[in-house]
Design an enzyme around this catalytic site. Structure first.
Site, short mmCIF file in Angstrom:
data_model
loop_
_atom_site.label_atom_id
_atom_site.label_comp_id
_atom_site.label_asym_id
_atom_site.label_seq_id
_atom_site.Cartn_x
_atom_site.Cartn_y
_atom_site.Cartn_z
N ARG A 107 -2.94 -0.95 -10.26
CA ARG A 107 -1.22 -1.72 -10.23
C ARG A 107 -1.60 -2.89 -10.27
O ARG A 107 -2.57 -3.45 -10.01
CB ARG A 107 -0.02 -1.49 -8.83
CG ARG A 107 -0.39 -0.08 -8.71
CD ARG A 107 0.75 -0.20 -6.77
NE ARG A 107 0.47 1.22 -6.83
CZ ARG A 107 1.51 2.62 -6.98
NH1 ARG A 107 2.00 1.45 -7.28
NH2 ARG A 107 1.18 3.59 -6.30
N GLY A 148 2.59 3.33 1.46
CA GLY A 148 3.11 3.32 3.36
C GLY A 148 3.90 5.13 2.65
O GLY A 148 3.93 5.80 3.83
N GLY A 173 0.69 -0.86 0.06
CA GLY A 173 0.58 -0.05 0.31
C GLY A 173 1.13 1.62 -0.33
O GLY A 173 1.99 1.19 0.52
N LYS A 190 3.89 12.41 -2.91
CA LYS A 190 4.98 11.65 -2.56
C LYS A 190 5.56 12.08 -1.30
O LYS A 190 6.31 12.66 -2.26
CB LYS A 190 5.41 10.36 -3.85
CG LYS A 190 5.95 9.77 -3.56
CD LYS A 190 6.68 8.62 -4.70
CE LYS A 190 7.16 7.61 -4.09
NZ LYS A 190 7.88 6.31 -5.06
N ASP A 238 3.95 -4.39 -8.09
CA ASP A 238 3.49 -2.76 -7.14
C ASP A 238 4.02 -2.38 -7.83
O ASP A 238 3.36 -0.47 -7.61
CB ASP A 238 3.49 -2.83 -5.41
CG ASP A 238 5.26 -2.96 -5.00
OD1 ASP A 238 5.52 -3.84 -5.86
OD2 ASP A 238 5.68 -1.69 -4.58
N ASN A 239 4.69 -2.10 -9.31
CA ASN A 239 5.37 -0.76 -9.38
C ASN A 239 5.00 -1.39 -10.78
O ASN A 239 5.50 -0.81 -11.36
CB ASN A 239 6.83 -0.56 -9.09
CG ASN A 239 7.43 -0.46 -7.97
OD1 ASN A 239 6.57 -0.01 -7.06
ND2 ASN A 239 8.90 -0.63 -7.00
P1 AMP Z 1 8.83 1.73 -3.58
O1 AMP Z 1 10.07 0.99 -3.42
O2 AMP Z 1 8.40 2.76 -3.64
O3 AMP Z 1 7.65 0.37 -4.84
O4 AMP Z 1 7.74 1.34 -1.72
C1 AMP Z 1 7.13 -0.39 -1.58
C2 AMP Z 1 6.71 0.31 -0.11
O5 AMP Z 1 7.58 0.66 1.07
C3 AMP Z 1 5.16 0.96 -0.95
O6 AMP Z 1 4.53 0.09 -0.30
C4 AMP Z 1 5.92 2.57 0.20
O7 AMP Z 1 5.19 2.45 0.25
C5 AMP Z 1 6.33 1.39 0.94
N1 AMP Z 1 8.26 2.36 1.34
C6 AMP Z 1 8.80 2.91 0.89
N2 AMP Z 1 9.72 4.03 1.62
C7 AMP Z 1 9.00 4.72 2.48
C8 AMP Z 1 8.84 4.99 3.93
N3 AMP Z 1 9.30 6.01 3.94
N4 AMP Z 1 8.01 5.56 4.92
C9 AMP Z 1 6.79 4.77 4.85
N5 AMP Z 1 6.57 3.63 4.09
C10 AMP Z 1 7.59 3.87 2.22
MG MG Z 2 6.08 1.57 -5.24
#
Ligand code: AMP
Ligand code: MG
Length: 471
Positions: free
Chosen positions: A174, A83, A81, A104, A244-245
């Protein structure tokens, strides 16, 4: 600025209302005038800073964090989700198309799992540059409206200045969104999400029942093939093709660890955590195939009560991925080499060229650009390719230059240039170099202005270059 809500009525579990956490001193660092105009956003600079930091919320719509699952490097996480992202709502543009507006880095959400929900300036600026460059390169992508400094530090290995990126996307549905509802056994939610995705991205699908969702899978698969082919045409390595991406719209999303290939090598990897090369340049088609298969699995309950039959029907689509990809990939090389029609021997012509590129450590972008220019100025032909080029030239005609000029960029967002510019930007909160670079990247196929410095393949940094999932 008029926002509408597009996800709240799908399934309660899919989107959770959540308000961004205000920041101390928001200040606009980058603002995309062009997108703002398309979206009819007419705000002064202090209003921009308030709305696109999350400090001020439009009263029409409540921001939400979306739920999704994800296979990360092949391992399934049922609950990822948003985050560190808040969906503010959608804005309808001048052509009546709605675009998701997402912040973001605007603070923690119920999906943060202990993370801070924040983002630092470097990755925010990187996403801005890369997505603008990709758009101009003709690659489907989410866009960036703004980067706003938070005025607060974020704590990574060291304290870094924080920022909020505003992402604009045709949707945030996604493969992992489908996995999320499928994992919960929420068949009604799954159907609603599939219907929403079809209405938004594949409105030509008119079939009902089983055929409808098979057609949807097929359409998503075609878009993934087109996407990966266009990445490979320009030398892009996404770096984190987790489910998820992967957007079902077929737009590139998540510019964390991405990078551009320099010397040609299918095995190129830059991401610091991709030890096995799962997301290497040349493995991207296999992963797109694998991700489409994960979408197919999630759709089983919409296809048939008989699981075996559903799997058979869905597999009959997924099994065509390789053939269809190969066809599109062959056409891509024909374009890049400006070939006159197609011949059985073309595969060999391409593989001989790629072998030479690898053997002589030739830069992917510059070599194809040199080949293009060599049609007008034979001096541009790299010496080590001259023997191969005799066969190639026999396959070109008067249209080759035009085709090649459209398929082979002259300027790409090179890794070492991005890094230099980002450092400069973080230091000064502004960068004349960045403004100039963004301007050059607007016309990557023409680039008539002073571009040689952007074609420079500066050795050291790029050879050991590493990227991180830092946004
Ligand atoms: P991503 O690397 O952007 O694809 O993120 C993978 C997952 O980790 C997603 O659910 C993001 O929302 C969560 N996430 C990554 N960085 C953070 C952060 N600094 N705080 C909270 N959630 C994070
Ligand atoms: Mg992502």
């Amino acid at each position: 600025m008029k926002l509408i809500s597009r996800y709240t009525d799908i399934a309660d579990a899919f989107s959770v209302t959540d308000t961004p956490t205000p920041v101390g001193a928001p200040e606009v660092l980058l603002w995309n005038d062009h997108i703002a105009e398309e979206l009819n956003i007419d705000l002064n600079s202090s209003q921009q800073a308030l709305y696109f930091s999350g400090n001020k919320i439009n009263s029409d719509v409540a921001p939400v964090a979306l739920g999704y699952s994800g296979h990360q490097f092949g391992h399934f996480s049922p609950r990822l989700g948003d985050g560190r992202a808040h969906l503010l709502g959608a804005i309808v543009d001048k052509n009546n198309q709605a675009w998701d507006i997402q912040l973001k880095g605007a603070g923690a959400t119920p999906f943060s799992r202990g993370g801070d929900g924040r983002c630092s300036i470097g990755p925010a600026v990187r996403e801005y540059i890369m997505s603008e460059a990709m758009h101009a390169l003709g690659v489907p992508t989410t866009r960036c409206l703004a980067v706003v400094a938070s005025g607060e530090p974020v704590y990574r290995q060291t304290p870094l200045p924080g920022a909020i990126v505003t992402r604009v996307a045709s949707s945030h549905i996604r493969v992992g969104s489908f996995q999320y509802l499928a994992t919960q056994g929420d068949v009604a939610g799954l159907k609603a999400l599939a219907d929403l995705a079809i209405a938004r991205h594949y409105p030509k699908i008119e079939a009902t029942g089983t055929e409808r969702y098979l057609a949807f899978l097929n359409a998503v698969m075609q878009k993934q093939i087109e996407l990966v082919v266009s990445w490979m045409r320009v030398g892009f390595i996404h770096g984190v093709m987790n489910t998820d991406n992967t957007l079902v719209s077929g737009e590139t999303i998540d510019y964390g660890p991405c990078a551009m290939m320099n010397d040609f090598d299918f095995d190129t990897v830059f991401s610091s955590i991709d030890h096995q090369g799962r997301y290497a340049f040349g493995n991207q088609p296999n992963i797109a195939n694998w991700n489409c298969a994960r979408l197919a699995e999630s759709l089983i309950p919409l296809i048939s009560d008989d699981e075996e039959q559903a799997v058979e029907l869905l597999s009959s689509i997924i099994n065509h991925f390789a053939d269809q990809f190969n066809q599109a990939f062959t056409e891509m090389w024909e374009q890049k080499l400006g070939l006159n029609g197609s011949q059985a021997s073309d595969n060999e012509l391409v593989s001989e060229l790629l072998t030479l590129l690898k053997q002589y450590n030739l830069d992917y972008t510059n070599t194809f650009n040199d080949l293009t220019q060599s049609l007008k100025d034979p001096q541009m032909m790299p010496a080590v390719l001259s023997s191969w080029a005799k066969k190639w030239l026999a396959r070109t005609d008067e249209f080759s230059y035009g085709k090649m000029s459209e398929a082979n960029p002259r300027v790409i967002p090179r890794n070492h240039i991005i890094e230099t510019i980002i450092s400069d930007f973080i230091e000064h909160k502004h960068s004349a170099q960045l403004d100039e670079f963004l301007n050059v990247l607007k016309n990557p196929y023409q680039a008539d202005n002073e571009i040689s410095k952007y074609q420079d393949v500066s050795g050291d940094l790029d050879k050991n270059y590493q990227t991180f999932c830092g946004t």
